[in-house]
Design a protein around this motif. Sequence first.
Motif, PDB file in Angstrom:
ATOM      1  N   LEU A  56       0.843  -1.197   0.000  1.00 17.37           N
ATOM      2  CA  LEU A  56       0.000   0.000   0.000  1.00 17.37           C
ATOM      3  C   LEU A  56       0.880   1.250   0.000  1.00 17.37           C
ATOM      4  O   LEU A  56       0.668   2.173  -0.803  1.00 17.37           O
ATOM      5  CB  LEU A  56      -0.929   0.004   1.208  1.00 17.37           C
ATOM      6  CG  LEU A  56      -1.732   1.291   1.442  1.00 17.37           C
ATOM      7  CD1 LEU A  56      -2.677   1.567   0.284  1.00 17.37           C
ATOM      8  CD2 LEU A  56      -2.494   1.199   2.763  1.00 17.37           C
ATOM      9  N   VAL A  60       0.981   4.122  -3.054  1.00 17.91           N
ATOM     10  CA  VAL A  60       0.676   5.533  -2.813  1.00 17.91           C
ATOM     11  C   VAL A  60       1.915   6.393  -3.048  1.00 17.91           C
ATOM     12  O   VAL A  60       1.836   7.450  -3.690  1.00 17.91           O
ATOM     13  CB  VAL A  60       0.105   5.741  -1.387  1.00 17.91           C
ATOM     14  CG1 VAL A  60      -0.068   7.214  -1.079  1.00 17.91           C
ATOM     15  CG2 VAL A  60      -1.230   5.013  -1.249  1.00 17.91           C
ATOM     16  N   SER A  94      -2.007  -0.452   6.222  1.00 13.30           N
ATOM     17  CA  SER A  94      -2.018   0.952   6.634  1.00 13.30           C
ATOM     18  C   SER A  94      -0.672   1.586   6.330  1.00 13.30           C
ATOM     19  O   SER A  94       0.356   0.910   6.262  1.00 13.30           O
ATOM     20  CB  SER A  94      -2.332   1.069   8.130  1.00 13.30           C
ATOM     21  OG  SER A  94      -1.390   0.353   8.888  1.00 13.30           O
ATOM     22  N   LEU A 128      -4.318   4.413  -3.873  1.00  3.80           N
ATOM     23  CA  LEU A 128      -5.240   3.510  -3.181  1.00  3.80           C
ATOM     24  C   LEU A 128      -5.976   2.614  -4.179  1.00  3.80           C
ATOM     25  O   LEU A 128      -6.153   1.415  -3.949  1.00  3.80           O
ATOM     26  CB  LEU A 128      -6.249   4.300  -2.351  1.00  3.80           C
ATOM     27  CG  LEU A 128      -5.683   5.051  -1.143  1.00  3.80           C
ATOM     28  CD1 LEU A 128      -6.748   5.967  -0.545  1.00  3.80           C
ATOM     29  CD2 LEU A 128      -5.151   4.090  -0.103  1.00  3.80           C
ATOM     30  N   LYS A 129      -6.401   3.200  -5.290  1.00  4.86           N
ATOM     31  CA  LYS A 129      -7.091   2.417  -6.317  1.00  4.86           C
ATOM     32  C   LYS A 129      -6.173   1.352  -6.892  1.00  4.86           C
ATOM     33  O   LYS A 129      -6.588   0.209  -7.107  1.00  4.86           O
ATOM     34  CB  LYS A 129      -7.591   3.329  -7.439  1.00  4.86           C
ATOM     35  CG  LYS A 129      -8.795   4.153  -7.077  1.00  4.86           C
ATOM     36  CD  LYS A 129      -9.192   5.046  -8.240  1.00  4.86           C
ATOM     37  CE  LYS A 129     -10.387   5.909  -7.929  1.00  4.86           C
ATOM     38  NZ  LYS A 129     -10.695   6.825  -9.037  1.00  4.86           N
ATOM     39  N   TYR A 131      -3.602  -0.039  -5.449  1.00  5.06           N
ATOM     40  CA  TYR A 131      -3.406  -1.069  -4.421  1.00  5.06           C
ATOM     41  C   TYR A 131      -4.627  -1.993  -4.376  1.00  5.06           C
ATOM     42  O   TYR A 131      -4.483  -3.222  -4.360  1.00  5.06           O
ATOM     43  CB  TYR A 131      -3.178  -0.436  -3.044  1.00  5.06           C
ATOM     44  CG  TYR A 131      -3.187  -1.466  -1.949  1.00  5.06           C
ATOM     45  CD1 TYR A 131      -2.088  -2.293  -1.741  1.00  5.06           C
ATOM     46  CD2 TYR A 131      -4.306  -1.646  -1.153  1.00  5.06           C
ATOM     47  CE1 TYR A 131      -2.105  -3.268  -0.764  1.00  5.06           C
ATOM     48  CE2 TYR A 131      -4.338  -2.615  -0.170  1.00  5.06           C
ATOM     49  CZ  TYR A 131      -3.238  -3.423   0.026  1.00  5.06           C
ATOM     50  OH  TYR A 131      -3.267  -4.395   0.988  1.00  5.06           O
TER      51      TYR A 131
END
Length: 153
Positions: A56, A60, A94, A128-129, A131
């Motif tokens: 993640l 990002v 996270s 985010l998309k 990931y």
Amino acid sequence: MRGIESYVIGTTTNKDALRLAAKENNISPQQVSDLQIILTDLKLNDPTKVIPSRELAECVQLALVDSLQKRYGQAKDLGSSKPFYCSCRGGDASTLIEVSFISNPTEERMLRDQRYLDALADAIVDGLKRYAQDAKMVKGQPSVSASTALNSN
């Protein structure tokens, strides 16, 4: 300082990373060592929990750097997957993202520009998309790297 960097939950033996973690978390280096023992005991170094957060963070981070380099011709990539003691909920991917430094006059000025803030938000959403798309494509299998996902678009 200037640039963009991403952090994930984890432990390390790198002394510079430990000092940074202590500073960023406003605790002593000894408390960081104690925290690492606790995190290890909680199995937050378990690859099934740490790897998604690293992926993640990478998605990002790459999206932010790519977007800002295209729009502003500059974005210093300070890297991703640096250890930081945040978001301790086991199992959830996270990351903590530092997108600019207010101690840097140029970046502080950019943070006052709504277009820059919108560009940051758009890039974070893109990361985010990517990931989520990677996770969906390889559900139950080792994840595809973020760099592969970014190059496939």
